[in-house]
Motif scaffolding. Structure first.
Motif, PDB file in Angstrom:
ATOM      1  N   THR A  99       0.849  -1.209   0.000  1.00 46.55           N
ATOM      2  CA  THR A  99       0.000   0.000   0.000  1.00 46.55           C
ATOM      3  C   THR A  99       0.879   1.252   0.000  1.00 46.55           C
ATOM      4  O   THR A  99       0.670   2.185  -0.776  1.00 46.55           O
ATOM      5  N   ILE A 100       1.894   1.241   0.871  1.00 39.33           N
ATOM      6  CA  ILE A 100       2.748   2.433   0.996  1.00 39.33           C
ATOM      7  C   ILE A 100       3.682   2.573  -0.215  1.00 39.33           C
ATOM      8  O   ILE A 100       3.856   3.678  -0.746  1.00 39.33           O
ATOM      9  N   LEU A 101       4.264   1.460  -0.681  1.00 39.40           N
ATOM     10  CA  LEU A 101       5.140   1.537  -1.857  1.00 39.40           C
ATOM     11  C   LEU A 101       4.362   2.083  -3.060  1.00 39.40           C
ATOM     12  O   LEU A 101       4.875   2.908  -3.830  1.00 39.40           O
ATOM     13  N   ASN A 102       3.106   1.637  -3.210  1.00 40.20           N
ATOM     14  CA  ASN A 102       2.319   2.096  -4.366  1.00 40.20           C
ATOM     15  C   ASN A 102       1.979   3.580  -4.260  1.00 40.20           C
ATOM     16  O   ASN A 102       1.963   4.294  -5.270  1.00 40.20           O
ATOM     17  N   LEU A 103       1.717   4.054  -3.034  1.00 46.23           N
ATOM     18  CA  LEU A 103       1.460   5.495  -2.863  1.00 46.23           C
ATOM     19  C   LEU A 103       2.694   6.307  -3.271  1.00 46.23           C
ATOM     20  O   LEU A 103       2.582   7.388  -3.850  1.00 46.23           O
ATOM     21  N   ALA A 104       3.875   5.766  -2.975  1.00 44.43           N
ATOM     22  CA  ALA A 104       5.118   6.460  -3.354  1.00 44.43           C
ATOM     23  C   ALA A 104       5.335   6.365  -4.868  1.00 44.43           C
ATOM     24  O   ALA A 104       5.774   7.333  -5.507  1.00 44.43           O
ATOM     25  N   ILE A 109       3.737  10.111  -1.917  1.00 42.32           N
ATOM     26  CA  ILE A 109       4.689  10.107  -0.799  1.00 42.32           C
ATOM     27  C   ILE A 109       6.093  10.346  -1.356  1.00 42.32           C
ATOM     28  O   ILE A 109       6.442   9.808  -2.406  1.00 42.32           O
ATOM     29  N   ASP A 110       6.913  11.123  -0.614  1.00 44.48           N
ATOM     30  CA  ASP A 110       8.292  11.383  -1.064  1.00 44.48           C
ATOM     31  C   ASP A 110       9.284  10.355  -0.541  1.00 44.48           C
ATOM     32  O   ASP A 110      10.262  10.031  -1.201  1.00 44.48           O
TER      33      ASP A 110
END
Ligand code: AKB
Length: 316
Positions: A99-104, A109-110
């Protein structure tokens, strides 16, 4: 100031990381997020959000709407708990990361910090001064999830220029909040029993040497890695990191310098096999070279600080 979120903020690392980041970035800029409905007293100095990392829709909406640019993703099951619930451990440890990798990848996300562990190594890894690059055949669910996570972090960095940074944490020793579900937890539990004047029954054999680190060093390492210039961060899987190494017997003997009557006995359980598959000590020369890592606490120094600060009220 850009907004930061720590997901898994109520855990052993999360609590201290939130406090330190709020000191540096301003309390209002660091959001603590965790499964708990109510914010624990210690984190009440800044924003808190009840968040289940497995609720992808909620996590995505919250991060995008609040324009959060830096994510520390700490929510995970640790080694001992993961062995008892392998399916859930795999789900929790992997899905949240995606989830977080895809947002980046989508540029919401920076920068991401995601913790790896010495658990990525296994029984076929050289155990003394374990190199950064070596045989990695973890035999625990937790270790498999961390190794897979490392590979995905490197992949997202290489393919999508995702700025993700990671450390292979050793066992972490702290007094602000209790650890939960790890194989190295004995090295924290022992201090509470010692201060209660209760003999400690250790679930590892007396001569089981494991890499450990005082929490202050671990938090400093995390922030130094996140602050390092992008080009200096050459390893995008995870960095080996070393603090000190000790056995239960050596730790008990250090505690005896302060509490001479303290007694330890040994009753190894399933965690012994996990510990036996992990390194005894770590070669962290890459972290030293790339971003200037150096530990401050030796075993005797961390024992002194723990004895001075462990408050058994935390057990209530
Ligand atoms: C555990 O024991 O599971 C953790 C770790 C070494 O990652 N503390």
């Amino acid at each position: 100031m850009l907004k930061t979120i720590v997901i898994g903020a109520c855990g052993q690392i999360g609590t201290e990381l939130v406090l330190k980041l709020r000191e540096i970035k301003g309390a209002e800029n660091v959001i603590a997020a965790d499964l708990k409905v109510d914010c624990p007293e210690v984190l009440k100095g800044g924003p808190y959000c009840k968040m289940d990392i497995l609720d992808e829709t909620l996590v995505r909406e919250y991060i995008i709407e609040n324009e959060i640019k830096e994510v520390y993703l700490l929510a995970a099951l640790l080694s001992a708990t993961a062995e008892k619930n392998p399916d859930f451990a795999w789900k929790l440890n992997m899905e949240g990361l995606f989830t977080i990798l895809n947002l980046a990848k989508e540029k919401h996300i920076d920068k991401i910090f995601w913790p790896s562990s010495i658990a990525v190594f296994g029984p076929t890894t050289p155990r003394d001064n374990t190199p950064q690059y070596t045989v990695m055949e973890p035999s625990t669910v937790y270790g498999i999830s961390k190794l897979a996570g490392e590979r995905w972090c490197e992949y997202y960095h290489a393919k999508f220029d995702v700025d993700v940074r990671s450390i292979r944490y050793p066992g972490l020793i702290s007094y602000t909040s209790l650890p939960g579900g790890g194989t190295t937890d004995y090295a924290v539990d022992i201090f509470y029993q010692a201060k209660l004047n209760v003999p400690y029954v250790c679930y590892l054999k007396e001569d089981t040497s494991l890499p450990m680190m005082f929490m202050e060093d671990a938090i400093r390492a995390t922030i130094e890695l996140m602050d390092a210039p992008k080009a200096a961060v050459k390893i995008r899987s995870a960095y080996n990191l070393s603090g000190c190494s000790f056995t239960p017997k050596e730790l008990a003997s250090e505690i005896n310098n302060y509490i001479p009557d303290f007694k330890i006995s040994y009753a190894p359980d399933f965690r012994q096999a996990i510990a036996d598959s992990w390194p005894k000590s770590i070669d962290d020369s890459a972290a030293r070279k790339d971003w200037g890592w150096k530990e401050n606490y030796s075993t005797s120094e961390l024992v002194k600080v723990m004895i001075e600060n462990v408050n058994t009220d935390l057990l209530k």
